[in-house]
Scaffold this active site. Structure first.
Site, PDB file in Angstrom:
ATOM      1  N   ASP A  70      -9.000  -6.297   2.867  1.00 22.90           N
ATOM      2  CA  ASP A  70      -8.116  -5.164   2.658  1.00 22.90           C
ATOM      3  C   ASP A  70      -7.735  -5.299   1.130  1.00 22.90           C
ATOM      4  O   ASP A  70      -8.105  -6.181   0.341  1.00 22.90           O
ATOM      5  CB  ASP A  70      -6.587  -5.269   3.431  1.00 22.90           C
ATOM      6  CG  ASP A  70      -5.676  -4.369   3.005  1.00 22.90           C
ATOM      7  OD1 ASP A  70      -5.919  -3.046   3.110  1.00 22.90           O
ATOM      8  OD2 ASP A  70      -4.414  -4.801   2.887  1.00 22.90           O
ATOM      9  N   ASP A  72      -4.708  -3.156  -0.803  1.00 19.75           N
ATOM     10  CA  ASP A  72      -3.511  -2.861  -1.398  1.00 19.75           C
ATOM     11  C   ASP A  72      -2.688  -4.167  -0.614  1.00 19.75           C
ATOM     12  O   ASP A  72      -2.641  -4.082   0.439  1.00 19.75           O
ATOM     13  CB  ASP A  72      -2.793  -1.536  -0.797  1.00 19.75           C
ATOM     14  CG  ASP A  72      -3.697  -0.458  -1.597  1.00 19.75           C
ATOM     15  OD1 ASP A  72      -3.422  -0.292  -2.981  1.00 19.75           O
ATOM     16  OD2 ASP A  72      -4.289   0.249  -0.996  1.00 19.75           O
ATOM     17  N   ASP A 235      -2.844  -8.011   4.524  1.00 19.28           N
ATOM     18  CA  ASP A 235      -1.076  -8.422   4.250  1.00 19.28           C
ATOM     19  C   ASP A 235      -0.394  -7.731   5.346  1.00 19.28           C
ATOM     20  O   ASP A 235       0.757  -7.891   5.695  1.00 19.28           O
ATOM     21  CB  ASP A 235      -0.806  -8.124   2.995  1.00 19.28           C
ATOM     22  CG  ASP A 235      -1.016  -6.494   2.482  1.00 19.28           C
ATOM     23  OD1 ASP A 235       0.313  -6.031   2.095  1.00 19.28           O
ATOM     24  OD2 ASP A 235      -1.995  -6.037   2.699  1.00 19.28           O
TER      25      ASP A 235
END
Length: 291
Positions: A70, A72, A235
């Site tokens: 991922d 961001d 996250d």
């Protein structure tokens, strides 16, 4: 066939019926007969988490050959920008932005997150999702180019690339935002075999749908790659579920402010990418002793 909705959830498994009380505590049980058990009053998030965990009941890890990241909040420290801007917008309505809401929005496509934002905060009568995005965009445009790498990113990406482990990015960010966020980090992102963005034609639905990760699996050289051979780094809770729904293993590196109940669906939870040990996933070990 699984269906997650706000009002009714049906769960079935060929080997039998999963006890919902056990599923919600992450201990699946099967009865001798095969039938469908219907359950009410569990959230869509819980439903996706249950389905993700049912995907690999044995818990046996398969060899990892490819890695997907991922972006961001995982590779780039950009989540703080979204938080800052959303706090500013809500302050006008004498409301505050908390982490329970942020957890729902993280990893989603922009319009989906915007709908959650205006509805959950009760400002939908004053601000439409589209208006929210226009207002937010103006502020984010100046912040994204200042994005910094998260701790451990450079070391891990350079290591995997040097060892010949194919790596890719799968993000909900659209092209225009991706370019702003990464403009200072071209070297790091040039190590990626490919990048799949949120406005990619193959990504019909945002996370927790598996679309973005399945698209990433197809585009490796010689692909599609078996999802069970892919390790995802995430996250966001919705991102973890998206990867699990795609049949992949997931290492979660959550913000410390995120409620720990969102950790449950991940295969491993780390405080930072600096804590990742490739050897635990049968990947080539670091040779620098963590320096």
């Amino acid at each position: 066939m699984f269906n997650c909705s706000h009002t009714r959830i049906s769960l079935a498994k060929n080997v039998g019926v999963y006890s919902i009380s056990s599923l919600l505590s992450h201990r699946s049980k099967a009865s001798s007969s095969s039938r469908v058990t219907s359950v009410r009053s569990i959230s869509t998030f819980q439903c996706h988490r249950i389905i993700a965990q049912m995907g690999n009941p044995s818990g046996v890890r398969k060899p990892i050959t490819h890695v997907v990241f991922d972006m961001d909040g995982l590779l780039l420290d950009t989540e703080k920008f979204y938080t800052e801007v959303q706090e500013i917008i809500l302050a006008r309505y004498n409301k505050t932005f908390d982490w329970s809401l942020k957890a729902k929005m993280m990893g989603m496509k922009a319009i989906e997150a915007a709908k959650v934002f205006v509805e959950a905060t009760g400002i939908s009568d004053s601000l439409t999702p589209e208006q929210f995005l226009v207002e937010r965009e103006a502020m984010l445009q100046s912040l994204f180019p200042t994005s910094e790498l998260m701790p451990g990113v450079s070391r891990l990406l350079k290591h995997l690339h040097a060892k010949g482990v194919p790596i890719a990015v799968a993000t909900g960010s659209h092209k225009r935002h991706f370019e702003l966020k990464t403009q200072r980090h071209g070297e790091m992102f040039s190590l990626m075999h490919h990048v799949v963005l949120g406005d990619d034609p193959e990504v019909k639905q945002g996370k927790p749908s598996p679309d973005v990760f399945l698209a990433a699996a197809k585009r490796f050289e010689g692909g599609p790659v078996d999802p069970s051979n892919i390790l995802v780094f995430e996250d966001a809770p919705s991102g973890v579920l998206a990867a699990k729904n795609a049949g992949m293993s997931v290492v979660m590196v959550p913000d410390p402010r995120l409620d720990k109940s969102f950790h449950d669906a991940a295969d491993q939870v780390l405080n930072s990418l600096l804590d990742f040990n490739p050897s635990e996933w049968a990947l080539p070990p670091f040779e620098d002793n963590g320096s």
